[in-house]
Scaffold this motif. Structure first.
Motif, short mmCIF file in Angstrom:
data_model
loop_
_atom_site.label_atom_id
_atom_site.label_comp_id
_atom_site.label_asym_id
_atom_site.label_seq_id
_atom_site.Cartn_x
_atom_site.Cartn_y
_atom_site.Cartn_z
N MET A 300 3.49 -5.91 -6.10
CA MET A 300 2.58 -5.12 -5.07
C MET A 300 1.75 -3.91 -5.74
N VAL A 301 2.49 -3.10 -6.34
CA VAL A 301 1.91 -1.77 -6.72
C VAL A 301 0.71 -2.15 -7.91
N LEU A 302 0.89 -3.41 -8.36
CA LEU A 302 -0.39 -3.59 -9.54
C LEU A 302 -1.57 -3.52 -8.81
N GLU A 303 -1.84 -3.79 -7.41
CA GLU A 303 -2.84 -4.01 -6.58
C GLU A 303 -3.04 -2.51 -5.78
N ARG A 304 -2.30 -1.56 -6.00
CA ARG A 304 -2.41 -0.33 -5.10
C ARG A 304 -2.42 0.74 -6.06
N PRO A 305 -3.33 1.38 -6.53
CA PRO A 305 -3.14 2.42 -7.56
C PRO A 305 -2.43 3.81 -6.77
N LEU A 306 -2.88 3.94 -5.52
CA LEU A 306 -2.17 5.16 -5.02
C LEU A 306 -1.12 4.65 -4.25
N GLY A 307 -0.32 3.67 -4.55
CA GLY A 307 0.90 3.40 -4.17
C GLY A 307 0.99 2.77 -2.62
N LEU A 308 2.03 2.81 -2.14
CA LEU A 308 2.13 2.48 -0.47
C LEU A 308 2.41 3.52 0.43
N GLY A 309 2.63 4.69 0.03
CA GLY A 309 3.11 6.00 0.85
C GLY A 309 4.37 6.15 0.81
N ALA A 310 4.83 7.15 0.93
CA ALA A 310 6.34 7.66 0.94
C ALA A 310 7.25 6.84 2.24
N LEU A 311 8.22 6.26 1.76
CA LEU A 311 9.22 5.64 2.75
C LEU A 311 8.43 4.33 3.32
#
Length: 435
Positions: A300-311
């Motif tokens: 998942m994070v390979l496609e999201r440079p800013l991450g998912l967000g805390a928690l």
């Protein structure tokens, strides 16, 4: 003034000096900070409030941010920056903001410990003593709670496991690892009489860790103890003392086996041990269990440079990441996740040479190194992102790294330039002058 009065004057002057100097107050404040680190049942804990206060006071009195621990500051700034950038992505903005704010605060505490030790590395003794005093109380509460030694003692347990003065047994157990390893290291070098006094305390800490039934805590204690023991053997030059270490190692194994045999003689302990000693638990190998979430999360994070967000990870999966390296990318983005990995590599690269220096704090560095190394592997299976003692470890490590570099610079600057002394003029006697 008589000769007796003149001789007594310096003594009288010294006796008039204040007992509580600024230095002593600062050392006591550090002792108390380490002592309070073990009481985190509710948040914000007294530890956070106290650290916030003394950090501000210390800064007002001139605490310096030195370039020698610059990597700690830079990596943590990038780590926090990544977390702040990912906050708007969270569905629960206030929760994510609070979580990131706690991260920022904990990184500040790490920088604080680094700064105070870099300024005066001998302060490690007060931190060590405060941590040891706290750990004994924490372990005793966990032991008494597990055996229901008094009404209401079950407050110090969770899921039928000792948790002491922590919210979770998985934090309580690893917290006790550093003081336990410090005592193990002392047993390796102290005289026999002192060893006999340390053994009961060591037994309390080991039993406290065992009753947490945290596989991670067991692993941290075992790995860190082996690292410290190996470093002791490697750095010891005296053959007689090295033989003593070998005998102590054999004795320690036998003593540990005997203590485990006694503990496992209780049915409740044996049943829980059988359950927790399995390498694989159902929640690890299930369809969306811990190990499956690792691979899916990294995809998942390979496609999201800013991450998912805390928690936010548990919005996609049944549970949280339970992996600090994965959480570094999901909560702090590519920037934060990369910064954390770089930080760990940088820390160990700087710490390893210090293991073989002859300094008063070298034994303490051995313990810090062993526990940090064990935690580095523990972070693969457990989320340690907001563990207070982990940030303390990072700060202590970089404080002593900085202290060594400062000492090296001072040694180089103290080397006097070789100057040619001018020849003194010849003194002629009256005979030479023809008097």
């Amino acid at each position: 003034m008589s000769d007796a009065a003149i001789r007594s004057a310096p003594v009288a002057t010294r006796s008039m000096q204040p007992v509580l100097t600024t230095s002593r107050i600062g050392d006591g404040a550090l002792w108390l900070a380490a002592f309070l680190s073990g009481f985190v049942i509710r948040e914000p804990a007294p530890y956070e409030l106290y650290l916030a206060l003394i950090t501000v006071i210390w800064l007002l009195f001139g605490l310096k941010l030195r370039s020698e621990f610059g990597p700690l500051v830079v990596c943590f700034l990038l780590y926090c920056a990544g977390g702040i950038a990912s906050v708007p992505l969270a569905t629960k903005f206030e929760t994510a903001f609070t979580y990131t704010a706690v991260t920022v605060f904990l990184t500040v505490t790490s920088i604080f410990y680094a700064a105070v030790l870099a300024e005066k590395p001998g302060r490690f003794k007060f931190i060590e003593h405060g941590y040891l005093a706290c750990s004994v109380i924490v372990a005793i509460t966990g032991i008494l709670g597990y055996f229901h030694a008094f009404p209401g003692a079950e407050f110090f347990t969770r899921y039928d496991r000792a948790r002491g003065t922590f919210e979770d047994p998985n934090v309580y157990g690893p917290f006790l690892a550093l003081p336990t390893v410090i005592l193990v290291q002392r047993l390796m070098v102290r005289p026999l009489r002192e060893c006999l006094l340390l053994l009961p305390i060591l037994g309390i800490l080991v039993l406290g860790i065992f009753l947490s039934f945290s596989r991670g805590a067991w692993g941290v204690l075992l790995a860190a103890s082996l690292v410290v023991y190996a470093l002791g053997l490697i750095t010891e030059q005296n053959s007689a003392k090295r033989l003593r270490l070998v005998l102590l190692g054999l004795g320690g194994v036998l003593a540990l086996a005997a203590m485990l045999a006694v503990a496992l003689s209780f049915d409740s302990v044996w049943d829980m041990f059988q359950q927790r000693a399995k390498l694989e638990q159902p929640y690890d190998v299930a369809r969306l269990g811990r190990f499956a979430r690792y691979s899916l999360g990294f995809e998942m994070v390979l496609e999201r440079p800013l991450g998912l967000g805390a928690l936010e990870f548990n919005q996609y999966f049944p549970e949280d990441e339970h992996n600090v390296y994965l959480k570094g990318f999901t909560t702090y983005g590519w920037l934060g996740g990369t910064a954390y990995i770089v930080f760990l590599v940088w820390t160990f690269a700087r710490l390893v040479p210090l293991l073989f220096k002859h300094r008063p704090w070298t034994p303490f560095i051995h313990c810090i190194f062993g526990v940090m190394l064990a935690h580095m592997f523990l972070q693969i299976i457990i989320d340690t992102d907001h563990w207070r003692h982990v940030y303390m470890l990072y700060g202590l490590a970089w404080g002593l790294i900085a202290a060594e570099r400062i000492l090296q610079k001072q040694s180089l600057s103290a080397i006097p330039l070789q100057r040619q002394r001018p020849a003194s003029p010849r003194c002629h006697s009256p005979v030479d002058q023809g008097a």
